[in-house]
Write an enzyme that holds these catalytic residues in place. Structure first.
Site, PDB file in Angstrom:
ATOM      1  N   HIS A 172      46.624  39.274  39.114  1.00 18.67           N
ATOM      2  CA  HIS A 172      48.016  38.856  39.267  1.00 18.67           C
ATOM      3  C   HIS A 172      48.986  40.014  39.471  1.00 18.67           C
ATOM      4  O   HIS A 172      49.839  39.974  40.354  1.00 18.67           O
ATOM      5  CB  HIS A 172      48.447  38.041  38.045  1.00 18.67           C
ATOM      6  CG  HIS A 172      49.846  37.525  38.151  1.00 18.67           C
ATOM      7  ND1 HIS A 172      50.156  36.353  38.796  1.00 18.67           N
ATOM      8  CD2 HIS A 172      51.027  38.052  37.762  1.00 18.67           C
ATOM      9  CE1 HIS A 172      51.469  36.180  38.778  1.00 18.67           C
ATOM     10  NE2 HIS A 172      52.013  37.182  38.153  1.00 18.67           N
ATOM     11  N   CYS A 181      43.061  38.065  57.796  1.00 22.04           N
ATOM     12  CA  CYS A 181      44.175  37.590  56.971  1.00 22.04           C
ATOM     13  C   CYS A 181      44.026  38.020  55.516  1.00 22.04           C
ATOM     14  O   CYS A 181      44.795  37.601  54.665  1.00 22.04           O
ATOM     15  CB  CYS A 181      44.316  36.068  57.063  1.00 22.04           C
ATOM     16  SG  CYS A 181      42.887  35.162  56.433  1.00 22.04           S
ATOM     17  N   GLU A 234      34.488  34.260  55.437  1.00 21.98           N
ATOM     18  CA  GLU A 234      34.619  34.806  54.084  1.00 21.98           C
ATOM     19  C   GLU A 234      33.275  35.073  53.425  1.00 21.98           C
ATOM     20  O   GLU A 234      33.230  35.682  52.362  1.00 21.98           O
ATOM     21  CB  GLU A 234      35.417  33.835  53.206  1.00 21.98           C
ATOM     22  CG  GLU A 234      36.808  33.548  53.723  1.00 21.98           C
ATOM     23  CD  GLU A 234      37.449  32.382  53.011  1.00 21.98           C
ATOM     24  OE1 GLU A 234      38.190  32.628  52.045  1.00 21.98           O
ATOM     25  OE2 GLU A 234      37.205  31.232  53.412  1.00 21.98           O
ATOM     26  N   ARG A 261      36.131  39.648  42.575  1.00 23.01           N
ATOM     27  CA  ARG A 261      37.327  40.371  43.004  1.00 23.01           C
ATOM     28  C   ARG A 261      38.436  40.392  41.964  1.00 23.01           C
ATOM     29  O   ARG A 261      39.421  41.119  42.133  1.00 23.01           O
ATOM     30  CB  ARG A 261      37.854  39.792  44.321  1.00 23.01           C
ATOM     31  CG  ARG A 261      38.303  38.352  44.283  1.00 23.01           C
ATOM     32  CD  ARG A 261      38.493  37.860  45.715  1.00 23.01           C
ATOM     33  NE  ARG A 261      38.886  36.466  45.825  1.00 23.01           N
ATOM     34  CZ  ARG A 261      40.130  36.061  46.013  1.00 23.01           C
ATOM     35  NH1 ARG A 261      41.096  36.934  46.093  1.00 23.01           N
ATOM     36  NH2 ARG A 261      40.414  34.780  46.119  1.00 23.01           N
ATOM     37  N   ARG A 320      45.787  27.363  56.175  1.00 26.24           N
ATOM     38  CA  ARG A 320      44.450  27.142  55.620  1.00 26.24           C
ATOM     39  C   ARG A 320      44.485  25.850  54.809  1.00 26.24           C
ATOM     40  O   ARG A 320      45.321  25.704  53.909  1.00 26.24           O
ATOM     41  CB  ARG A 320      44.067  28.308  54.711  1.00 26.24           C
ATOM     42  CG  ARG A 320      42.683  28.150  54.060  1.00 26.24           C
ATOM     43  CD  ARG A 320      42.369  29.313  53.145  1.00 26.24           C
ATOM     44  NE  ARG A 320      43.214  29.329  51.954  1.00 26.24           N
ATOM     45  CZ  ARG A 320      43.282  30.352  51.101  1.00 26.24           C
ATOM     46  NH1 ARG A 320      42.583  31.446  51.326  1.00 26.24           N
ATOM     47  NH2 ARG A 320      44.056  30.294  50.041  1.00 26.24           N
ATOM     48  N   ARG A 360      48.733  29.703  52.523  1.00 24.83           N
ATOM     49  CA  ARG A 360      47.903  29.157  51.447  1.00 24.83           C
ATOM     50  C   ARG A 360      48.555  27.871  50.957  1.00 24.83           C
ATOM     51  O   ARG A 360      49.639  27.905  50.368  1.00 24.83           O
ATOM     52  CB  ARG A 360      47.796  30.155  50.299  1.00 24.83           C
ATOM     53  CG  ARG A 360      47.318  31.553  50.691  1.00 24.83           C
ATOM     54  CD  ARG A 360      47.265  32.451  49.471  1.00 24.83           C
ATOM     55  NE  ARG A 360      46.908  33.828  49.788  1.00 24.83           N
ATOM     56  CZ  ARG A 360      47.796  34.796  50.012  1.00 24.83           C
ATOM     57  NH1 ARG A 360      49.096  34.518  49.968  1.00 24.83           N
ATOM     58  NH2 ARG A 360      47.395  36.018  50.282  1.00 24.83           N
ATOM     59  N   ASN A 388      39.157  39.647  51.246  1.00 25.40           N
ATOM     60  CA  ASN A 388      38.984  39.665  49.790  1.00 25.40           C
ATOM     61  C   ASN A 388      37.655  39.019  49.411  1.00 25.40           C
ATOM     62  O   ASN A 388      36.848  39.587  48.676  1.00 25.40           O
ATOM     63  CB  ASN A 388      40.136  38.933  49.106  1.00 25.40           C
ATOM     64  CG  ASN A 388      41.465  39.621  49.305  1.00 25.40           C
ATOM     65  OD1 ASN A 388      41.522  40.753  49.763  1.00 25.40           O
ATOM     66  ND2 ASN A 388      42.544  38.939  48.997  1.00 25.40           N
ATOM     67  N   ASP A 389      37.429  37.788  49.907  1.00 22.60           N
ATOM     68  CA  ASP A 389      36.179  37.098  49.588  1.00 22.60           C
ATOM     69  C   ASP A 389      34.992  37.703  50.317  1.00 22.60           C
ATOM     70  O   ASP A 389      33.887  37.777  49.760  1.00 22.60           O
ATOM     71  CB  ASP A 389      36.292  35.607  49.906  1.00 22.60           C
ATOM     72  CG  ASP A 389      36.758  34.794  48.710  1.00 22.60           C
ATOM     73  OD1 ASP A 389      36.364  35.130  47.582  1.00 22.60           O
ATOM     74  OD2 ASP A 389      37.511  33.821  48.892  1.00 22.60           O
TER      75      ASP A 389
END
Length: 547
Positions: free
Chosen positions: A183, A481, A410, A444, A321, A285, A433-434
């Site tokens: 976060h 992205c 991903e 992650r 998405r 998102r 990220n994924d």
């Protein structure tokens, strides 16, 4: 003295340390001296008052900050929490201990789920501190208030803390714990705030100590020399000059266009993205509408909110998405929270196929919002594994009126089979990220394996290269992205690997534009070739820099 951590962004800050107050000690496990009913009433009154206080605080905030604090208020007011506290006071525990144990038990359950839910455990710890402070009649450990700007140093920051940061006073964030993708890191990226997290030795920093926070290098320099401060201030001035440059479409030095797009998570993000020069949205998102609710929102509710965002981008591309539920975003009405390994379970498109009406409703709402706003809406499916899944999604999207339907890359299988996927997808977008998480087998959000969560690793870059080759072979657009695109040096490498667009948090636009403008396509390809041939993330960075 240099302290090493993991940087978020590329910016630099110089300032004096102000430490976040240490958490309150754990209440002693001892029998209450008073009546059990009185302890229960004390505890429930403190919970209720804390919930009201958080709700009032939320009313003064906007966007994601408001959502975070509202969620904390809901936790404090949760009837199941009140029941858990009451059970413990009935056993003779003090109000303070009962609150601590009940919230800690809830938090431990969330931590066991991993991902997004593990992040919510931090919220519960924050609620616990607030309630116990109220019971003890002492101040809640919160972000300090100062007249002069400062560098905030903390063990970690609860979402309720980060939501209330006064960005006119905070120069940078330094945390002992955490991960770049957790976060605090996400907030820093969204706000363009320099941050270094998971810093070994952060506890040694003290109030009033001068530090340089260099997010690009992932370093905190304590008690810097005059020369180091001068260099840091020169870098700050350089970054400010880049940020003040006229807004232009993304392009390389030889004129090769590279779309610079925004990652957004809610309608309030749209205006800021446009101000900073977004050429459109590369990742919208949509999960925010589905979280913290017992039922899926209606088509009408979704259409209204999507239209609010899309209106900012009339005439521009918006890539939405569809709902990415499961793993770090479990939904009570959709996913099984008891999966033993949810990151490898029923998530993304997999869970939507099992609940197709939810997908149909969302696609219908996205189409309607596009027509109402004048935005050019592209839609993509999360967690696509192979061509069969992309074919399913594209066929359903076409049936419901979607003009441009794509797939996210991903997982390694999608990168390896990308040419097949592009036969039934109009485009693909890489979620770095994924992709990094699954390639390197490193959660992650887990700080202990943060060193493995590096998109510069040649294994990840080779998968990106495979996607770029598939795009060239099929003549279809491919982009990134994930937040890897926000690293200016890596952005150049990604373009060299065949990416047509880069989507990121808007504060990164200026630095990425400047980096792209400094190289030709031939030079970008040379840097990419050098990085892919390296044997580690560190070597890949150096190889690209020297190519």
């Amino acid at each position: 003295m240099e302290l090493q951590g993991f940087g978020v962004g590329t910016r630099v800050a110089v300032g004096e340390v102000v430490r976040m107050p240490d958490p309150l000690p754990v209440p002693a496990d001892e029998r209450a001296k008073g009546d059990a009913d009185a302890e229960r009433e004390r505890a429930l009154a403190a919970l209720s008052a804390t919930a009201r206080d958080l709700q009032v605080r939320a009313g003064d905030l906007e966007g994601s900050a408001r959502e975070v604090v509202e969620a904390a208020a809901m936790m404090a007011g949760d009837p199941s929490l009140a029941d858990a506290v009451s059970e413990r006071t009935a056993q003779g525990k003090t109000a303070e201990r009962a609150v601590y144990e009940a919230l800690d038990a809830f938090a431990e359950t969330l931590r066991g789920m991993g991902g997004y839910m593990a992040e919510r455990a931090t919220d519960l710890s924050d609620v616990s501190q607030r309630v116990i402070a109220r019971l003890l009649g002492v101040p809640t450990p919160e972000v300090p208030v100062r007249d002069e700007p400062f560098v905030l140093v903390a063990h970690d920051l609860a979402p309720a803390d980060t939501a209330k940061l006064d960005l006119s006073k905070i120069l940078a964030l330094v945390t002992r714990d955490g991960s770049p993708k957790a976060h605090t890191g996400i907030l820093a990226a969204e706000k363009g705030l320099p941050a270094v997290v998971a810093v070994k030795g952060a506890d040694e920093l003290h109030d009033g100590q001068r530090v340089i926070v260099d997010a690009g290098r992932g370093v905190v320099v304590a008690d810097p020399s005059h020369e180091q401060v001068a260099e840091a201030r020169a870098e700050i001035e350089r970054a400010a000059a880049i940020a003040a440059a006229p807004l232009e479409p993304g392009a390389l030095a030889d004129g090769t266009p590279v779309q610079i797009l925004a990652n957004v998570g809610k309608p309030a993000d749209g205006e800021r993205a446009i101000e900073l020069g977004a050429e459109g949205v590369g990742l919208f998102r949509t999960e925010f509408l589905f979280l913290d609710t017992d039922t899926a929102p209606s088509v009408e509710e979704q259409t209204k909110v999507y239209t609010e965002l899309f209106t900012h981008f009339a005439g521009k591309k918006v890539v939405a998405r569809v709902l990415d539920a499961g793993a770090d975003k479990p939904l009570a009405f959709l996913t099984d929270v008891h999966e033993p390994n949810p990151a490898l379970g029923l998530r993304g498109l997999r869970v939507l196929r099992e609940n197709e009406q939810i997908l149909r409703d969302q696609l219908q709402a996205l189409v309607a919002a596009g027509e109402a706003s004048g935005a050019e809406v592209w839609v993509m499916a999360p967690m696509v594994s192979d061509a069969g899944e992309s074919a399913y999604f594209t066929a359903l999207a076409r049936e419901l009126g979607v003009r441009v339907a794509g797939s996210m890359v991903e997982v390694p299988s999608a990168a390896i089979l990308c040419e097949q996927i592009l036969e039934t997808s109009d485009f693909v977008s890489i979620g770095t990220n994924d992709l990094t998480q699954y390639t390197m087998a490193a959660d992650r959000l887990l700080g202990s394996v943060a060193a493995f969560q590096d998109p510069w690793h040649p294994a990840v870059l080779r998968l990106v290269q495979s996607v770029g080759a598939a795009g060239a072979a099929t003549g279809k657009r491919v982009g990134v992205c994930g937040e890897a695109a926000a690293d200016p040096a890596l952005a150049v490498v990604l373009v060299g690997l065949g990416m047509h667009s880069l989507s990121m948090a808007p504060p990164a636009f200026a630095e990425v534009r400047a980096a792209l403008k400094g190289v030709t396509l031939e030079q970008a390809r040379a840097k990419a070739k050098a990085a892919v041939a390296a044997s580690s993330a560190h070597e890949a960075r150096e190889a690209a820099a020297n190519a």
